[in-house]
Design a protein around this motif. Structure first.
Motif, short mmCIF file in Angstrom:
data_model
loop_
_atom_site.label_atom_id
_atom_site.label_comp_id
_atom_site.label_asym_id
_atom_site.label_seq_id
_atom_site.Cartn_x
_atom_site.Cartn_y
_atom_site.Cartn_z
N VAL A 118 0.85 -1.20 0.00
CA VAL A 118 0.00 0.00 0.00
C VAL A 118 0.88 1.24 0.00
N GLU A 119 0.31 2.32 -0.50
CA GLU A 119 1.04 3.58 -0.65
C GLU A 119 0.22 4.69 0.00
N LEU A 120 0.77 5.32 1.02
CA LEU A 120 0.05 6.36 1.76
C LEU A 120 0.90 7.63 1.80
N ARG A 121 0.30 8.73 1.40
CA ARG A 121 1.01 10.00 1.34
C ARG A 121 0.84 10.76 2.66
N VAL A 122 1.91 11.37 3.10
CA VAL A 122 1.91 12.19 4.32
C VAL A 122 2.30 13.61 3.93
N GLU A 123 1.41 14.55 4.20
CA GLU A 123 1.68 15.96 3.91
C GLU A 123 2.27 16.66 5.14
N ARG A 124 3.14 17.58 4.90
CA ARG A 124 3.74 18.35 5.98
C ARG A 124 2.67 19.15 6.72
N ASP A 125 2.65 19.03 8.03
CA ASP A 125 1.72 19.77 8.88
C ASP A 125 2.56 20.54 9.89
N GLU A 126 2.50 21.86 9.85
CA GLU A 126 3.40 22.67 10.67
C GLU A 126 3.15 22.49 12.16
#
Length: 328
Positions: A190-198
């Motif tokens: 599986v492929e899960l994207r993590v976005e930067r959260d300040e």
């Protein structure tokens, strides 16, 4: 498939590369450098969300008071190491639009906070945007399968791995990352994207700085559980009883424990009474069924081995699975 790029120095950090001739020598050099700072796999421990280690035990390791446990022979680690390159190759194959860089034998060290260190499984370069992202590769055992799903059954990154990727984003300054994981379910990884959260970045930076202060100043962090206490104090160092009656939190804790303990006793007493009533209902039968439940009182014999031989009847209560009429 695009050609790989070297690990980038995009600013804000520098790269320590291990160039020893043998892979085992590079691994050992990397291992010795771990006490120079906090790595990504340490972050869940620092935040207190690790199932396997407490901040106090990590502090013992980072201050050199205790050697880390050698887990290299554990199957989960052996399996992860064996599959990491295969998974990186697989990810590269299904994403020809990206350039995938191997992060092995290198550590990214943040310039303004050199205790913040990142050992990446890989880095992703998007030629269209010019951006770099973190590639974190995981292999999950079947017993950890539930950690990868929320209450609705949708995929998610477990908190302990989310902390790791967020920490890597804090070290590199990059905006996103991908967790690529084999869940050991026979399906494609599986492929899960993590976005930067300040907000998350601030939280991990703050926690890392606080923990590293404990290490550098040799200040012991708070204990988290019984194992920490036994590690530090195998035996009491004071025969006296400490009076904490003026500490409101301790008073509340003692009262809460007393309440839970009393409730547990009441529940156990109620359970025992109901159990006796069910045994009376069973009588000379092996068991009974009602309301979708089953209660049994079966005979047993135990031979003499390490304990005395014994025999009697053993009570059990369960909710059996539904079977078709043709099943016995």
């Amino acid at each position: 498939m695009r050609k790989s790029l070297a690990l980038p120095e995009t600013g804000g950090y520098h790269i320590v590369r291990y160039k020893q001739r043998k892979a085992s020598e590079r691994k050992e050099a990397w291992r010795k450098d771990r006490n120079k700072g906090i790595g990504g796999s340490d972050m869940s421990v620092v935040l207190g969300i690790s199932r396997f280690k407490t901040p106090y035990r990590l502090w013992l390791e980072k201050t050199g008071k205790k050697e880390p446990e050698d887990i290299s022979g554990k199957w989960a680690v052996v399996k992860g190491n064996a599959l990491e390159n295969k998974l990186r190759q697989r990810f590269r194959l299904i994403h020809p639009e990206w350039q995938i860089t191997d992060g092995t034998d290198a550590v990214l060290v943040r310039d303004d906070k050199p205790f913040m260190r990142a050992s990446l499984d890989g880095a992703i370069h998007d030629p269209e945007t010019g951006e770099w992202g973190v590639l974190e590769i995981k292999t999950a055992g079947s017993r950890r399968y539930g950690d990868w799903h929320d209450e609705d059954g949708d995929l998610k990154v477990p908190d302990y791995y989310l902390a790791q990727v967020t920490y890597y984003l804090a070290v590199t300054g990059w905006k996103w990352g991908i967790v690529y994981a084999d869940l050991s379910d026979g399906n494609e990884p599986v492929e899960l994207r993590v976005e930067r959260d300040e907000d998350d970045i601030w939280a991990v930076e703050r926690a890392a700085a606080q923990f590293w202060h404990f290490v550098s100043a040799d200040i012991m962090p708070e204990f988290k559980d019984q194992t920490d206490v036994l590690t530090c104090f195998p035996e009491p160092v004071d025969d006296g009883i400490v009076d904490l009656d003026s500490d409101e939190k301790t008073v509340d804790l003692m009262r809460a424990y007393a309440d839970v303990k009393a409730a547990a006793k009441d529940a156990k007493d109620a359970e025992d009474q109901l159990k006796q009533q069910l045994i009376v209902k069973i009588g000379g039968a092996t068991g009974i069924e009602a309301g979708g439940y089953r209660a049994t009182y079966k005979a047993f014999e135990r031979g003499a081995y390490m304990v005395k031989a014994s025999s009697g009847r053993r009570f059990a209560f369960s909710k059996p699975k539904k079977t078709s009429k043709g099943d016995k």
